[in-house]
Design an enzyme around this catalytic site. Structure first.
Site, PDB file in Angstrom:
ATOM      1  N   TYR A   1      -4.555   3.207  -2.467  1.00  0.00           N
ATOM      2  CA  TYR A   1      -5.592   3.939  -1.748  1.00  0.00           C
ATOM      3  C   TYR A   1      -6.637   4.376  -2.774  1.00  0.00           C
ATOM      4  O   TYR A   1      -6.342   5.163  -3.682  1.00  0.00           O
ATOM      5  CB  TYR A   1      -5.029   5.196  -1.083  1.00  0.00           C
ATOM      6  CG  TYR A   1      -4.121   4.989   0.101  1.00  0.00           C
ATOM      7  CD1 TYR A   1      -4.484   5.461   1.357  1.00  0.00           C
ATOM      8  CD2 TYR A   1      -2.882   4.371  -0.027  1.00  0.00           C
ATOM      9  CE1 TYR A   1      -3.636   5.317   2.455  1.00  0.00           C
ATOM     10  CE2 TYR A   1      -2.030   4.215   1.062  1.00  0.00           C
ATOM     11  CZ  TYR A   1      -2.415   4.698   2.298  1.00  0.00           C
ATOM     12  OH  TYR A   1      -1.576   4.550   3.373  1.00  0.00           O
TER      13      TYR A   1
ATOM     14  N   ASP B   1      -8.396  -0.529  10.428  1.00  0.00           N
ATOM     15  CA  ASP B   1      -7.060  -0.943   9.972  1.00  0.00           C
ATOM     16  C   ASP B   1      -6.978  -2.445  10.244  1.00  0.00           C
ATOM     17  O   ASP B   1      -6.031  -2.926  10.857  1.00  0.00           O
ATOM     18  CB  ASP B   1      -5.972  -0.179  10.728  1.00  0.00           C
ATOM     19  CG  ASP B   1      -4.596  -0.316  10.071  1.00  0.00           C
ATOM     20  OD1 ASP B   1      -4.486  -1.049   9.063  1.00  0.00           O
ATOM     21  OD2 ASP B   1      -3.628   0.293  10.577  1.00  0.00           O
TER      22      ASP B   1
ATOM     23  N   HIS C   1      -0.923  -1.870  -2.196  1.00  0.00           N
ATOM     24  CA  HIS C   1      -1.364  -0.911  -1.174  1.00  0.00           C
ATOM     25  C   HIS C   1      -1.984   0.343  -1.799  1.00  0.00           C
ATOM     26  O   HIS C   1      -1.763   1.461  -1.325  1.00  0.00           O
ATOM     27  CB  HIS C   1      -0.165  -0.525  -0.295  1.00  0.00           C
ATOM     28  CG  HIS C   1      -0.519  -0.147   1.105  1.00  0.00           C
ATOM     29  ND1 HIS C   1      -1.219   0.989   1.414  1.00  0.00           N
ATOM     30  CD2 HIS C   1      -0.269  -0.760   2.296  1.00  0.00           C
ATOM     31  CE1 HIS C   1      -1.363   1.083   2.726  1.00  0.00           C
ATOM     32  NE2 HIS C   1      -0.793   0.020   3.286  1.00  0.00           N
TER      33      HIS C   1
ATOM     34  N   GLU D   1      -6.469  -4.338   0.949  1.00  0.00           N
ATOM     35  CA  GLU D   1      -5.244  -5.102   0.749  1.00  0.00           C
ATOM     36  C   GLU D   1      -5.544  -6.604   0.840  1.00  0.00           C
ATOM     37  O   GLU D   1      -5.557  -7.181   1.922  1.00  0.00           O
ATOM     38  CB  GLU D   1      -4.195  -4.694   1.787  1.00  0.00           C
ATOM     39  CG  GLU D   1      -3.868  -3.205   1.795  1.00  0.00           C
ATOM     40  CD  GLU D   1      -3.228  -2.780   3.105  1.00  0.00           C
ATOM     41  OE1 GLU D   1      -2.177  -3.348   3.463  1.00  0.00           O
ATOM     42  OE2 GLU D   1      -3.800  -1.898   3.787  1.00  0.00           O
TER      43      GLU D   1
ATOM     44  N   HIS E   1       5.430  -4.092   6.552  1.00  0.00           N
ATOM     45  CA  HIS E   1       5.423  -4.014   5.080  1.00  0.00           C
ATOM     46  C   HIS E   1       6.789  -4.271   4.436  1.00  0.00           C
ATOM     47  O   HIS E   1       7.193  -3.571   3.499  1.00  0.00           O
ATOM     48  CB  HIS E   1       4.890  -2.663   4.630  1.00  0.00           C
ATOM     49  CG  HIS E   1       3.416  -2.472   4.871  1.00  0.00           C
ATOM     50  ND1 HIS E   1       2.536  -3.515   5.021  1.00  0.00           N
ATOM     51  CD2 HIS E   1       2.666  -1.333   4.980  1.00  0.00           C
ATOM     52  CE1 HIS E   1       1.305  -3.027   5.211  1.00  0.00           C
ATOM     53  NE2 HIS E   1       1.360  -1.716   5.192  1.00  0.00           N
TER      54      HIS E   1
ATOM     55  N   ARG F   1       2.206  -6.218   9.684  1.00  0.00           N
ATOM     56  CA  ARG F   1       3.186  -6.197  10.768  1.00  0.00           C
ATOM     57  C   ARG F   1       3.626  -7.602  11.155  1.00  0.00           C
ATOM     58  O   ARG F   1       2.833  -8.542  11.131  1.00  0.00           O
ATOM     59  CB  ARG F   1       2.595  -5.475  11.980  1.00  0.00           C
ATOM     60  CG  ARG F   1       2.356  -3.989  11.737  1.00  0.00           C
ATOM     61  CD  ARG F   1       1.552  -3.334  12.849  1.00  0.00           C
ATOM     62  NE  ARG F   1       1.411  -1.896  12.582  1.00  0.00           N
ATOM     63  CZ  ARG F   1       0.462  -1.377  11.802  1.00  0.00           C
ATOM     64  NH1 ARG F   1      -0.429  -2.168  11.230  1.00  0.00           N
ATOM     65  NH2 ARG F   1       0.411  -0.073  11.585  1.00  0.00           N
TER      66      ARG F   1
END
Length: 347
Positions: A181, A252, A179, A313, A105, A80
C-alpha cells in the site's frame, strides 16, 4: 550500498527477521522474511526529507492481527477465485473459502503468512534479498510442489526491482504479486485522494457484486476509470459510476495494460513532489484504493481508515482460470513461471 538485519519478532516459535537495504542516496527498503513483507520504504521528498511511503507495522503481532496484506507477496494466485475451486484436466481442486464463498489471495495461509528462507546478495551497484520457499503439494488446495523464489533488488537509481520465479512438479496455477500500500505523502501525513495516477490502460475488468470479474472488459473512455492522461484518485470516490460504487466508492479493479516496460504506471503526490514509476511484464494491474481498510487499529500511530493507501498490484488477471478470454495463469509441469516489476522513485 549495504544491508543490515535485526530480529523483528517471533511467530510460532520461529524468529522473524527484518532486512534493511540502503543505497548510496539513502533510499531504504525494509523487508521481513515473514511473507516477504515490505514493511518500510524510505525515499526523499522534493526538499530532501526522507520519509516512509508504504503502510506497515513495527511488530509481528500487528501483522498477524490486523494486516490486510500490507506489503506482502501474494500467492499462489493473487485476487479472487470464484467459488473457491477450479478444474484442471478433469480434476476439481477445492480451495479455502476465505472471502465469502470465494478464495482470496492464496487462502488462509498463503505466501503472505509463511516464513521464507533468505539470502543476501551484494553487488557493486545493487543489493538484493532473495527469498525462497517450497509450497507443498495440496497446500491451500493447490496441486504440485512448487519451488518459489522472490528477489528484491535495490539499485543506486532509487529503483526497487521485484522478481518472481516458480517451478512446479505438477500442472498448477501461479499468479504472484506484491500487495504494498503506497502513500507518497510520507509517514501517512495525508490520505491518497489527491494522488494523481497515470495508467496506460484503455480497458478495465467489470466486476460483479462480489468483486469477481464478469469476463467483460469495459472501455475507460469518458469514465472515472480513464487514467490515460492522469487523474486524481478522488475522482473515483466522488463518481457515481456503478463500478466505483460497487468497490466501496473507489477502485478495486483490474486494468489491462496497453504497454509494458514503458512507464505504464505513474503515481504522483504533488505536495511532496514524490513520483513513483511502475514498469512490469505482467498483462494487468489491480488498482485498489483501500476502500475496505478498517478503523479498529493504528498504523505506526496513525488511525487506519479508508483511502490511507493504494495498491498497484501488477499481475495476471484475477479469476483467469474461469475466464477463457483472460491470459492463462496455468503453469505446466516443470515450466518456469516468471514475473517482474520495477518501482522507480523520483522527485
Amino acid at each position: 550500498m549495504r544491508v543490515y538485519q535485526e530480529t523483528f519478532g517471533e511467530l510460532n516459535g520461529q524468529t522473524v527477521t527484518a532486512y534493511t537495504m540502503v543505497n548510496d542516496h539513502g533510499m531504504e527498503v525494509t523487508s521481513l522474511d515473514y511473507g516477504c513483507i515490505i514493511s518500510k520504504l524510505i525515499v526523499p521528498d522534493q526538499h530532501g526529507t526522507k520519509e516512509n511511503v508504504v503502510l506497515g507495522f513495527d511488530t509481528v503481532e500487528e501483522y498477524v492481527k490486523h494486516s490486510p496484506y500490507f506489503g506482502a507477496v501474494i500467492g499462489r494466485v493473487a485476487g479472487r477465485i470464484s467459488g473457491a475451486e477450479f478444474e484442471l484436466d478433469g480434476q476439481v481442486y477445492k480451495l479455502a473459502k476465505n472471502d465469502g464463498e470465494h478464495h482470496l489471495h492464496g487462502g488462509n495461509v498463503g505466501f503472505d503468512k509463511v516464513i521464507w528462507n533468505t539470502e543476501v546478495v551484494e553487488e557493486d551497484h545493487s543489493v538484493s534479498l532473495v527469498f525462497t520457499y517450497l509450497s507443498m503439494d495440496g497446500e491451500e488446495g493447490y496441486p504440485g510442489n512448487v519451488k518459489l523464489k522472490v528477489s528484491y533488488t535495490l539499485t543506486n537509481d532509487n529503483e526497487l526491482q521485484l522478481a518472481y520465479e516458480g517451478v512446479s512438479d505438477q500442472k498448477t496455477l501461479l499468479n504472484v504479486t506484491n500487495h504494498t500500500y503506497f502513500n507518497l505523502s510520507g509517514d501517512l501525513k495525508r490520505d491518497i485522494l489527491d494522488h494523481e495516477l497515470m495508467l496506460k490502460s484503455t480497458q478495465f475488468a467489470e466486476l460483479d457484486s462480489e468483486l469477481i470479474p464478469t469476463g467483460e472488459l469495459l472501455s475507460v473512455n469518458g469514465t472515472s476509470f480513464d487514467f490515460t492522461a492522469g487523474r486524481k484518485i478522488k475522482d473515483g470516490v466522488e463518481a457515481q459510476h456503478p463500478q466505483n460504487l460497487l468497490a466501496g466508492k473507489g477502485y478495486d479493479h483490474p486494468f489491462v495494460l496497453d504497454e509494458n516496460q514503458q512507464k505504464e504506471i505513474v503515481l504522483i503526490d504533488e505536495e511532496s513532489g514524490r513520483t513513483l514509476v511502475v514498469e512490469t511484464d505482467q498483462p494487468g494491474v489491480v488498482l485498489y484504493t483501500g476502500t475496505q481498510l478498517g478503523e479498529d487499529f493504528e498504523i505506526r500511530g496513525v488511525k487506519s481508515r479508508k483511502y490511507l493507501g493504494l495498491c498497484l498490484e501488477t499481475q495476471g488477471m484475477p479469476d483467469a482460470i474461469h475466464q477463457p478470454s483472460f491470459p492463462s495463469v496455468i503453469v505446466e509441469k516443470d515450466e518456469v513461471y516468471t514475473a517482474t516489476t520495477k518501482w522507480r522513485f523520483r522527485v
